[in-house]
Design a protein around this motif. Structure first.
Motif, PDB file in Angstrom:
ATOM      1  N   LEU A  86      -1.818  10.260  11.155  1.00 17.33           N
ATOM      2  CA  LEU A  86      -1.061   9.505  10.155  1.00 17.33           C
ATOM      3  C   LEU A  86      -2.024   8.731   9.265  1.00 17.33           C
ATOM      4  O   LEU A  86      -3.130   8.379   9.661  1.00 17.33           O
ATOM      5  N   THR A  87      -1.570   8.505   8.037  1.00 17.38           N
ATOM      6  CA  THR A  87      -2.416   7.905   7.006  1.00 17.38           C
ATOM      7  C   THR A  87      -1.722   6.702   6.382  1.00 17.38           C
ATOM      8  O   THR A  87      -0.537   6.765   6.047  1.00 17.38           O
ATOM      9  N   VAL A  88      -2.487   5.609   6.243  1.00 16.34           N
ATOM     10  CA  VAL A  88      -2.029   4.406   5.557  1.00 16.34           C
ATOM     11  C   VAL A  88      -3.130   3.966   4.603  1.00 16.34           C
ATOM     12  O   VAL A  88      -4.313   3.987   4.963  1.00 16.34           O
ATOM     13  N   ARG A  89      -2.760   3.582   3.390  1.00 18.78           N
ATOM     14  CA  ARG A  89      -3.739   3.108   2.404  1.00 18.78           C
ATOM     15  C   ARG A  89      -3.311   1.747   1.881  1.00 18.78           C
ATOM     16  O   ARG A  89      -2.118   1.450   1.794  1.00 18.78           O
ATOM     17  N   ALA A  90      -4.288   0.952   1.516  1.00 19.71           N
ATOM     18  CA  ALA A  90      -4.022  -0.346   0.887  1.00 19.71           C
ATOM     19  C   ALA A  90      -4.229  -0.222  -0.617  1.00 19.71           C
ATOM     20  O   ALA A  90      -5.193   0.424  -1.074  1.00 19.71           O
ATOM     21  N   ASP A  91      -3.334  -0.812  -1.402  1.00 16.45           N
ATOM     22  CA  ASP A  91      -3.535  -0.846  -2.850  1.00 16.45           C
ATOM     23  C   ASP A  91      -4.811  -1.628  -3.169  1.00 16.45           C
ATOM     24  O   ASP A  91      -5.209  -2.530  -2.424  1.00 16.45           O
ATOM     25  N   THR A 131      -2.486 -12.861   0.636  1.00 17.37           N
ATOM     26  CA  THR A 131      -3.057 -12.045   1.703  1.00 17.37           C
ATOM     27  C   THR A 131      -4.248 -11.255   1.185  1.00 17.37           C
ATOM     28  O   THR A 131      -4.204 -10.672   0.096  1.00 17.37           O
ATOM     29  N   GLU A 132      -5.304 -11.254   1.951  1.00 16.52           N
ATOM     30  CA  GLU A 132      -6.520 -10.555   1.539  1.00 16.52           C
ATOM     31  C   GLU A 132      -6.397  -9.053   1.724  1.00 16.52           C
ATOM     32  O   GLU A 132      -6.890  -8.264   0.908  1.00 16.52           O
ATOM     33  N   ASN A 133      -5.739  -8.634   2.808  1.00 18.23           N
ATOM     34  CA  ASN A 133      -5.647  -7.218   3.168  1.00 18.23           C
ATOM     35  C   ASN A 133      -4.187  -6.770   3.266  1.00 18.23           C
ATOM     36  O   ASN A 133      -3.273  -7.588   3.231  1.00 18.23           O
ATOM     37  N   PHE A 134      -4.012  -5.469   3.416  1.00 23.93           N
ATOM     38  CA  PHE A 134      -2.705  -4.906   3.729  1.00 23.93           C
ATOM     39  C   PHE A 134      -2.580  -4.924   5.243  1.00 23.93           C
ATOM     40  O   PHE A 134      -3.318  -4.241   5.950  1.00 23.93           O
ATOM     41  N   GLU A 135      -1.650  -5.748   5.760  1.00 24.47           N
ATOM     42  CA  GLU A 135      -1.462  -5.902   7.197  1.00 24.47           C
ATOM     43  C   GLU A 135      -0.304  -5.007   7.643  1.00 24.47           C
ATOM     44  O   GLU A 135       0.811  -5.129   7.142  1.00 24.47           O
ATOM     45  N   VAL A 136      -0.585  -4.128   8.607  1.00 26.56           N
ATOM     46  CA  VAL A 136       0.394  -3.111   9.009  1.00 26.56           C
ATOM     47  C   VAL A 136       0.461  -3.018  10.529  1.00 26.56           C
ATOM     48  O   VAL A 136      -0.570  -3.057  11.210  1.00 26.56           O
ATOM     49  N   GLY A 172       0.842  -1.195   0.000  1.00 28.59           N
ATOM     50  CA  GLY A 172       0.000   0.000   0.000  1.00 28.59           C
ATOM     51  C   GLY A 172       0.869   1.233   0.000  1.00 28.59           C
ATOM     52  O   GLY A 172       1.955   1.250  -0.604  1.00 28.59           O
ATOM     53  N   SER A 173       0.414   2.282   0.703  1.00 32.00           N
ATOM     54  CA  SER A 173       1.158   3.538   0.726  1.00 32.00           C
ATOM     55  C   SER A 173       0.933   4.247   2.053  1.00 32.00           C
ATOM     56  O   SER A 173       0.028   3.897   2.823  1.00 32.00           O
ATOM     57  N   ALA A 174       1.766   5.255   2.318  1.00 28.59           N
ATOM     58  CA  ALA A 174       1.707   5.985   3.577  1.00 28.59           C
ATOM     59  C   ALA A 174       1.788   7.477   3.323  1.00 28.59           C
ATOM     60  O   ALA A 174       2.412   7.929   2.351  1.00 28.59           O
TER      61      ALA A 174
END
Length: 318
Positions: A255-260, A267-272, A232-234
């Motif tokens: 703070l912001t985190v996004r999943a592609d 993996t189903e999701n972006f795990e952070v 993803g992205s930050a």
């Protein structure tokens, strides 16, 4: 992954969006964790390798253990070894680990559990897979985080916390696109179960494909994000990062985190993992399993260990 989850995040309490004119933390750097081996040979990624300590304080190091699918007879752990002057946080996502220490702490952690060991004045401990896992093999995946203690707390009495996955505070982003597991600290008025000497926040978030997670963040804390799985992205600038990479954020109060929109098949999701803490801003001297303020204190820790003053290995039970 992960073990602690819910079928519908919309049924959870929501994390309120940052109020007013929040300042989104910019991304200062993205680093890739080198791979290595720990203990008796289990694979790790050194999440904070190469990052300046001024950006990490109060965190010292973090290892992503696995993700590895062991064959029968392969699971490995660590031998008995000493710690002094800091806290270790072991968060197990998949698999089972047994902990024992010379101060009487210990137990078994499995999917979604956390062990929080305050070494303080010092102890010996061991971490290993249970015998049944060694016999059968299986999936193993987790994190171990080292959190520094201020000089006033370096020599406190050791303490052990057993945080079951079911006690972790589960929250959701306003649109339900992200599941937030608050392990320690607080966010947006919600508090996790972990009790810390050094004020920190520790979160494991699952961000659905295409979703965005925006969290209010204490401006006096630092801020780090580590990709456990997916990509993803930050930041407002959308800096890309992925599994095995650490994001260092600058100053701000959110703070912001996004999943592609498209994730990997595994993996189903972006795990952070999201981390923040109040910097101690004291000299930090690190020698193996000892974290002190001066070279003299490190030398004393080594001497105390060799003299048996950090505890003795308990006799095996029948």
């Amino acid at each position: 992954m992960p073990a602690v989850t819910v079928e519908n995040p919309l049924n959870l309490p929501r994390v309120a969006a940052p109020a007013g004119e929040s300042v989104t933390r910019p991304v200062l750097a993205v680093s890739t964790a080198p791979s290595g081996f720990e203990g008796e040979g289990f694979p790790v990624r050194r999440a904070f390798a190469g990052i300046d300590y001024t950006h990490l304080d109060p965190f010292i190091m973090m290892d992503q253990m696995g993700e590895v699918d062991y064959a029968a007879g392969e699971p490995k752990g660590t031998p008995w070894h000493p710690h002094r002057g800091f806290e270790t946080v072991t968060y197990l996502i998949d698999g089972t680990f047994v902990h024992q220490d010379s101060h009487g702490g210990g137990g078994v952690i499995t999917d979604g559990d956390t062990q929080w060991m305050t070494a303080g004045s010092g102890l010996l401990h061991i971490e290993a897979p249970p015998e049944e896992l060694v016999r059968s093999g299986g999936l193993f995946h987790g994190l171990q985080l080292w959190v520094n203690l201020p000089a006033r707390d370096k020599m406190i009495t050791p303490r052990y916390q057993d945080i079951r996955g079911g006690s972790v505070r589960l929250l959701a982003s306003p649109d339900g696109g992200a599941l937030v597991r608050l392990i320690a600290g607080d966010v947006a008025g919600h508090r996790g179960p972990g009790a810390t000497h050094t004020p920190i926040t520790m979160i494991h978030a699952s961000v659905s494909p295409g979703a965005e997670l925006v969290l209010p963040w204490r401006p006096e804390f630092n801020a780090l994000a580590y990709g456990l799985a997916g990509h993803g992205s930050a930041g407002a600038e959308g800096r890309p990062f992925r599994m095995g990479q650490t994001v260092v954020f600058g100053q701000g109060d959110s703070l912001t985190v996004r999943a592609d929109r498209s994730q990997e098949s595994r993996t189903e999701n972006f795990e952070v993992v999201l981390l923040g803490g109040l910097p101690i801003r004291e000299p930090m001297m690190h020698y193996g399993p000892f974290v002190m303020n001066t070279h003299a204190e490190l030398a004393q820790a080594v001497e105390d260990f060799k003299a048996g003053r950090l505890g003795t290995v308990p006799a095996p039970t029948a």
